[in-house]
Design a protein around this motif. Sequence first.
Motif, PDB file in Angstrom:
ATOM      1  N   ASN A  24       0.802  -1.223   0.000  1.00 39.48           N
ATOM      2  CA  ASN A  24       0.000   0.000   0.000  1.00 39.48           C
ATOM      3  C   ASN A  24       0.837   1.276   0.000  1.00 39.48           C
ATOM      4  O   ASN A  24       0.271   2.368   0.071  1.00 39.48           O
ATOM      5  N   ASN A  47       3.505   6.547  -3.853  1.00 40.07           N
ATOM      6  CA  ASN A  47       3.154   7.855  -4.376  1.00 40.07           C
ATOM      7  C   ASN A  47       4.250   8.241  -5.359  1.00 40.07           C
ATOM      8  O   ASN A  47       5.425   8.212  -5.027  1.00 40.07           O
ATOM      9  N   GLU A  55       3.992   9.796   2.950  1.00 37.44           N
ATOM     10  CA  GLU A  55       3.532   9.327   1.640  1.00 37.44           C
ATOM     11  C   GLU A  55       2.652  10.426   1.058  1.00 37.44           C
ATOM     12  O   GLU A  55       1.541  10.665   1.534  1.00 37.44           O
ATOM     13  N   ASP A 109       0.461  11.406  -1.175  1.00 37.63           N
ATOM     14  CA  ASP A 109      -0.976  11.499  -1.439  1.00 37.63           C
ATOM     15  C   ASP A 109      -1.810  10.799  -0.377  1.00 37.63           C
ATOM     16  O   ASP A 109      -3.024  10.730  -0.483  1.00 37.63           O
ATOM     17  N   TYR A 110      -1.161  10.243   0.650  1.00 35.38           N
ATOM     18  CA  TYR A 110      -1.889   9.485   1.668  1.00 35.38           C
ATOM     19  C   TYR A 110      -1.818  10.141   3.046  1.00 35.38           C
ATOM     20  O   TYR A 110      -2.816  10.479   3.647  1.00 35.38           O
ATOM     21  N   LYS A 149      -0.549   4.535  11.163  1.00 37.63           N
ATOM     22  CA  LYS A 149      -0.680   5.237   9.898  1.00 37.63           C
ATOM     23  C   LYS A 149      -1.709   6.342  10.086  1.00 37.63           C
ATOM     24  O   LYS A 149      -2.663   6.187  10.838  1.00 37.63           O
ATOM     25  N   SER A 200      -4.137   8.700   7.699  1.00 42.15           N
ATOM     26  CA  SER A 200      -4.664   8.994   6.377  1.00 42.15           C
ATOM     27  C   SER A 200      -5.287  10.375   6.389  1.00 42.15           C
ATOM     28  O   SER A 200      -6.233  10.633   7.124  1.00 42.15           O
ATOM     29  N   LEU A 243      -7.004  11.904   3.880  1.00 40.05           N
ATOM     30  CA  LEU A 243      -7.670  11.889   2.582  1.00 40.05           C
ATOM     31  C   LEU A 243      -8.349  13.216   2.237  1.00 40.05           C
ATOM     32  O   LEU A 243      -8.617  13.478   1.071  1.00 40.05           O
TER      33      LEU A 243
END
Length: 129
Positions: free
Chosen positions: A64, A67, A85, A87-88, A102, A104, A106
């Motif tokens: 996963n 980018n 990362e 775009d994450y 992690k 995110s 978004l």
Amino acid sequence: MFYNNHAPTIIDEGKPGEDNVLVYMNGSNNNQSIVYEFKMPVNFSLNGSQNNEPEVIWSFTDPNLYNGRISGAVRLRNGNTLICEGDYGYWEVTTNGTVVWKYSGLDVPAFWRGYDYYPGDEAIINLGL
């Protein structure tokens, strides 16, 4: 090994791996990003006739993790690596490759870099919060 690299970062003095270099390899050629830690040779030269390539000390990838632009990594004081990362969001990864957490983001269009700051760091104190 390299394809669209970003943010080569020298690991700070006092952190595990100090003076080694972290590089986020975007992997646009195969849609798979990898973070590498390199130990640089004492007498590094860009002369092609010299056998002085950096040594891969550590690397991390995950199905996963990808980018194709921006992104980067820094070593934390606890020895883990903070990966941005683009775009994450963010990953914290141990030296044995375990993902600690992690984040995110978004709802955020992109993450350029991530840095580690602690409550007692001068940069935070100077904010006067």
